[in-house]
Structures are given as C-alpha cells and as structure tokens.
Design a protein around this motif. Sequence first.
Motif, mmCIF file in Angstrom:
data_model
loop_
_atom_site.group_PDB
_atom_site.id
_atom_site.type_symbol
_atom_site.label_atom_id
_atom_site.label_comp_id
_atom_site.label_asym_id
_atom_site.label_seq_id
_atom_site.Cartn_x
_atom_site.Cartn_y
_atom_site.Cartn_z
ATOM 1 N N GLY A 1 0.807 -1.215 0.000
ATOM 2 C CA GLY A 1 0.000 0.000 0.000
ATOM 3 C C GLY A 1 0.838 1.262 0.000
ATOM 4 N N GLY B 1 2.380 2.592 -2.429
ATOM 5 C CA GLY B 1 2.214 3.372 -3.659
ATOM 6 C C GLY B 1 3.152 2.939 -4.770
ATOM 7 N N LYS B 2 3.739 1.757 -4.649
ATOM 8 C CA LYS B 2 4.708 1.300 -5.654
ATOM 9 C C LYS B 2 4.044 1.049 -7.008
ATOM 10 N N SER B 3 2.934 0.301 -6.965
ATOM 11 C CA SER B 3 2.266 -0.008 -8.243
ATOM 12 C C SER B 3 1.723 1.253 -8.889
ATOM 13 N N THR B 4 1.225 2.159 -8.072
ATOM 14 C CA THR B 4 0.740 3.432 -8.605
ATOM 15 C C THR B 4 1.874 4.157 -9.318
HETATM 16 P P1 ADP Z 1 1.647 -0.927 -3.488
HETATM 17 O O1 ADP Z 1 1.818 -1.356 -4.887
HETATM 18 O O2 ADP Z 1 2.863 -0.266 -2.924
HETATM 19 O O3 ADP Z 1 1.207 -2.052 -2.609
HETATM 20 P P2 ADP Z 1 -0.480 0.728 -4.527
HETATM 21 O O4 ADP Z 1 0.200 1.682 -5.436
HETATM 22 O O5 ADP Z 1 -1.179 -0.417 -5.147
HETATM 23 O O6 ADP Z 1 0.533 0.197 -3.415
HETATM 24 O O7 ADP Z 1 -1.537 1.547 -3.655
HETATM 25 C C1 ADP Z 1 -1.222 2.744 -2.962
HETATM 26 C C2 ADP Z 1 -2.480 3.300 -2.346
HETATM 27 O O8 ADP Z 1 -3.315 3.842 -3.370
HETATM 28 C C3 ADP Z 1 -3.317 2.268 -1.621
HETATM 29 O O9 ADP Z 1 -3.859 2.874 -0.460
HETATM 30 C C4 ADP Z 1 -4.399 1.921 -2.592
HETATM 31 O O10 ADP Z 1 -5.583 1.534 -1.932
HETATM 32 C C5 ADP Z 1 -4.589 3.225 -3.344
HETATM 33 N N1 ADP Z 1 -5.026 3.052 -4.728
HETATM 34 C C6 ADP Z 1 -4.339 2.415 -5.699
HETATM 35 N N2 ADP Z 1 -4.991 2.446 -6.877
HETATM 36 C C7 ADP Z 1 -6.145 3.130 -6.641
HETATM 37 C C8 ADP Z 1 -7.265 3.518 -7.448
HETATM 38 N N3 ADP Z 1 -7.320 3.220 -8.762
HETATM 39 N N4 ADP Z 1 -8.271 4.206 -6.864
HETATM 40 C C9 ADP Z 1 -8.215 4.524 -5.542
HETATM 41 N N5 ADP Z 1 -7.199 4.198 -4.750
HETATM 42 C C10 ADP Z 1 -6.170 3.514 -5.256
#
Ligand code: ADP
Length: 603
Positions: free
Chosen positions: A391, A393-396
């Motif tokens: 959570g 924000g890596k994938s984001t």
């Molecule tokens: P990681 O890959 O590091 O586990 P993510 O990038 O998946 O983390 O998520 C970072 C945060 O953004 C999390 O709190 C997640 O719930 C939120 N998030 C990710 N994608 C979305 C989206 N499309 N809409 C709303 N919230 C999102």
Amino acid sequence: MKPRHLVIAFIVALAAAWGLLSPFTITLLCYIGLYALVAIGLVLLTGVGGMTSFGQAAFVGLGAYATAWICSSPEAASWLGFLPKGLYPWVGLLLGLVVTALIAWGLGAITLRLSGHYLPLGTIAWGLSLYYIFGNMPALGGFTGIGGLPPLELFGFSLATPQALGPVIWAVLLLAIWALDNLLDSREGRAIRALKSGRLMAESMGVDTSRQRIKLFVVAALLAAVSGWLYAHMQRFINPTPFNLNIGIEYLFMAVVGGAGHLWGAVLGATLITLLKEELQDWLPQLLGASGNFEVIVFGLLMLLVLQRAADGLWPLLAGFTRRVLKMSPDKRTLAPAGEVRLDHHALPPKGEQVLQAQKVTKRFAGLVANNEVDMDVRAGEVHALIGPNGAGKSTFFNMISGVDDPTEGQVRLKTRDMKGKPSRAFAALGLGRTFQHVRLLGERSVLDNVALGAHQRGHKGWVASMLRLDRAEEAAVLAEAMRQIERCGLGAVADTPAASLPLGQQRIVEIARALAGQPAVLLLDEPAAGLRHLEKQHLAELLGQLREEGLAILVVEHDMEFVMNLADRITVLEFGTVIAHGSPTEVQANPRVIAAYLGGDL
Ligand code: ADP
Ligand code: MG
C-alpha cells in the motif's frame, strides 16, 4: 497427412461432386457459403478479438442494398449510362464496400469505446436501426423490397443459377479463409489476439488497440457486405427481412457453435445451423401445431448446451477427432530464412545516462495521496529497486512511469522527452519494456508467440501484407529475435509450450523475454521474483546482472529483500506514497526510518 491436405481434399471433393448434386443441395451449399462468409468475420471479431456483435446482418444488408439500388434505380442508371449493364453489379459491389467501410468505421468509432456488456448492446442498437432504415426508405423499396435484379456476369458467363454462382461463392469464401488465416499467423495476428486480454498488456507492447479494433470491425463488416452482394444477385430480389436482428443473432450462433476461435469452425457452424434450420422449419410447426420461427428456440438451447459442454465450439472436437483418426501431424511453419530483414534497432544510451526520470510525481485518488512528490531516476547500466510496505504506492508509481496512468502533478521524462499525457505504447516506442505484477500472457499461445508479441513495434508489415503473405521475411526476423530472447532467458526447452501450462515462476521469465524482444533501453519489472524458487531466483539475478552489463536501465519493484539487497545498485524506499530513503543497499539497510517502516518485517 497434414491438415492442409485435408483442406485440399475437401475442395477437390466439393468441385468434383458439384455437377452431380441435386439443385436443392446446391442451393443449400450456396447459402452455407454465404453464411460462412459472415461467420468467419465474426470468428475474427468475437472469437479472436473478443468483441461480440449481434449486428452483422445489417452489414450484409448494406452490401445487398447497395448493389440492388445501383441495378434498379433510375438515378443510378442516369449516372452510369455510359457503362454496359453487365458492369452494374460490380459498381454495386464497389459502392457496397465503400458505404460499409464508412458506416462500420463510424459505428466502430462510437460503439467500440463501450466496454463490457455495452458493446453487444450497442451492436443490437445499430442492427435494429439499419434494418428499419432499409424498410423505411422509399428509394430502397420499403418493406416490400426490390425485385428484378440482374444475375452476375463473369468473363461473359452469366451466373444466373445457383449451379453457376455457387463456385464463385465458395471461391470467395475459401480465399477469405486463406487471407484471414495468413493474417492470424502474423505480427498483426498476434496483436489482434492480444486484444482479448484487455488493452493494458497490448498497449504496453506498442499495439494501438483502438486502431486494431476498428480495423477488425471494418474487415468483418466488409466480409458481411460481400456476402450480401452475392446474396442479392443469387436471389435477384431483396427485402429487409434477411437483415434483421434475428438473423444477426443466428450468425453469432454459427460462429459460437462452430467454434468462435477457429475460421473453419465458422464453416462448420454455418453448415450445422443451415441444415438444422431447414429440418426444424419442416417439422417443428407440425409438431407444435402452429407456425412460427420456433427454430430460434432450439438454436438458443443448442448454444447453451455447446457453451456448457464445449465452450470453444464443435470445431476443436471435430479437428481433434480427425487428427487422431488420420494420425495427422500439424502443418509446419514455413518461413523465409532470417537475416534478410533487420528489425528496427535503437542504440542503447551510454552507461550512467539518465534514461527514465520522475520529478515530483504526485498521484491523488479522490482524497488519498498514493504518490507524494516522488523523485527518482533510472540510469543506463544500473539496477534500481523500489521497495516499500504494502500500500506504499509502488504499483501506482509504476503506472505513472509507464504511461498507464497520468500523474496528478509532476513530470515523467523518458530519454529526455516529456511524457505527459502519452499512452503506454508511446513509452514502448521510445524503449520502455515492462512486465506485470499479475502475469499477462496469452495462455493458449506458445511461449514463442507470446515473446514475439514483444517485438511488435520493431516490425512494420500491415494487414494487407500479412493477408497476402508478403510479410514472411520480416516475420522470420521477428521469430528469430523472439527465439534469441527465449534462449537467453533459459526457456529454449519450452518455446513451443502453451504459456499457461508453465509454472508461474517461468511465466514471469516469459514476460521478461517478451519485454526484451522489444529491445528496451529501460526495463520495468513488477515483482519479478514472486513465485520463483531459490534456484530460479539465482538465474533471474544472473540474467538481470547480465542485462545491466549490456547497459540496460532496470527498475525492479520487489518484496524479496535478499534478492533486492544482492542485486540493486540503488534503492528507493516508499512509505505512504512518500520517499523516506534513497541510497545504496548498505545505506538503506542502516536507515532508521526504513527499519521503523519495516518493523516486524524481515529487513
Ligand atoms: P503498493 O503497490 O505499494 O502495494 P499501490 O500503489 O497499489 O501500493 O496503492 C497505494 C495506495 O493507493 C493504496 O492505499 C491503494 O488503496 C490506493 N489506490 C491504488 N490504486 C487506486 C485507485 N485506482 N483508486 C483509488 N485508490 C487507489
Ligand atoms: Mg503493488
């Protein structure tokens, strides 16, 4: 014996028997050919490309009405007065193709944006509209239709009877199957197949998915229009009935029952449905004591049964059975020797140069700040790791720097170019290769085919060249390149295996090979070590080390700390969307904030 020989035997048998068949059988065969021509378009559109259309009958209608109008209207006659009458149907064909292409392009541009169930609903909408337009235009004869159409003439021969027209119908059908079969076995064919697994993966391989979808739609519509043209000159009379929604649904039945993923499945489906309809129309009304289109109910039940028992349709069953009985070996790929054609080639930037750069990248989802002013760069010849708790924000961030999504604020630069608003295929074109956290491969296709998709943007041969087999030298180069990457990643033994039958760890390596086939300058890997066994991780680390030596810029998002610490040159740590540490593995490991963030973790 090979499948190819069976096709030839089928054609020869059909040709030899033609003179001996009863007029009734010949007429049925003509209809089967006409229906199959529409159904192969649906195989391409629905079975291969993943877009369901209930509206193909309307395009058949466009082809039929275009030629009927040219051959019957006084206006058309006054414009075409200088031409001999025998050429009118050919002008009709031309008009039909042009009008169909334009309308399909327009409808496609609107409808294909729709996702999920809205696309099939959209096709129902325009299927209905075109039907009512045919019925309500006085110039097109309204619901009574247009009669007295001339037969086709070819080299002075009149094709007035089904006996004479049938060979033309089947020649057109077989030619279309040949061309589409070639198309599916090419660079563009791989791109079309990739559409089914969603846009994300295909776009990341440099495929313009909107363009491919529209082209697919237009080609399927053109096949339907040709069928309509032949139909009009066989019947010599048309009205709107054969082009209504019911028939559109029947075409879909044909494709699905026969096998929506197989061109010959369309021929099988068209045959079965036509024969069945003929039988059912005879005895169902007698059985039920009332007249009506009861066969549609039976088709519906049949489709349910087929979807339940043989989701890929009947063709794969029949083909499998025939292969076993005749002990057939599959057709071998025949390719021109590689080396005649060179694929596009980009020189790698010099080691140490910034290839990918993120400046103050912020991403907000409603109130949540998923990335907060993240700065980072990746340089040629280094492995940069991005780590952080779940959570963080890596994938984001991964999405921001690969064109999947746009940052709310901040800047992403790839090879010094500002990438704001650019789609992921623009990133791919500039040399960004990537893998996915959740593996995205075409499971039924071979490893070789999957990896070759990665080289898509390094080739140029288009649809027409592929259909006419003018792409063989380039295709050989693409496959040779794919094979090179497969060998390099240690997958040589499984090159011909369907990707889905490999263990997850190997599938991840296939994704890396696919990214490498695009000859990237920067490689983004989302959790490449997840699901790998110890030895596989070692091999992966060796491979990445070797790529770094060659000068690639590599960014890994990874959970496995041992893997990251041994491999990475630099590490960036994210927590709650913010960079909390940056530096060499030793520096990061000693950082109190990192230790606190991972407290309870295994750092
Ligand atoms: P990681 O890959 O590091 O586990 P993510 O990038 O998946 O983390 O998520 C970072 C945060 O953004 C999390 O709190 C997640 O719930 C939120 N998030 C990710 N994608 C979305 C989206 N499309 N809409 C709303 N919230 C999102
Ligand atoms: Mg993630």
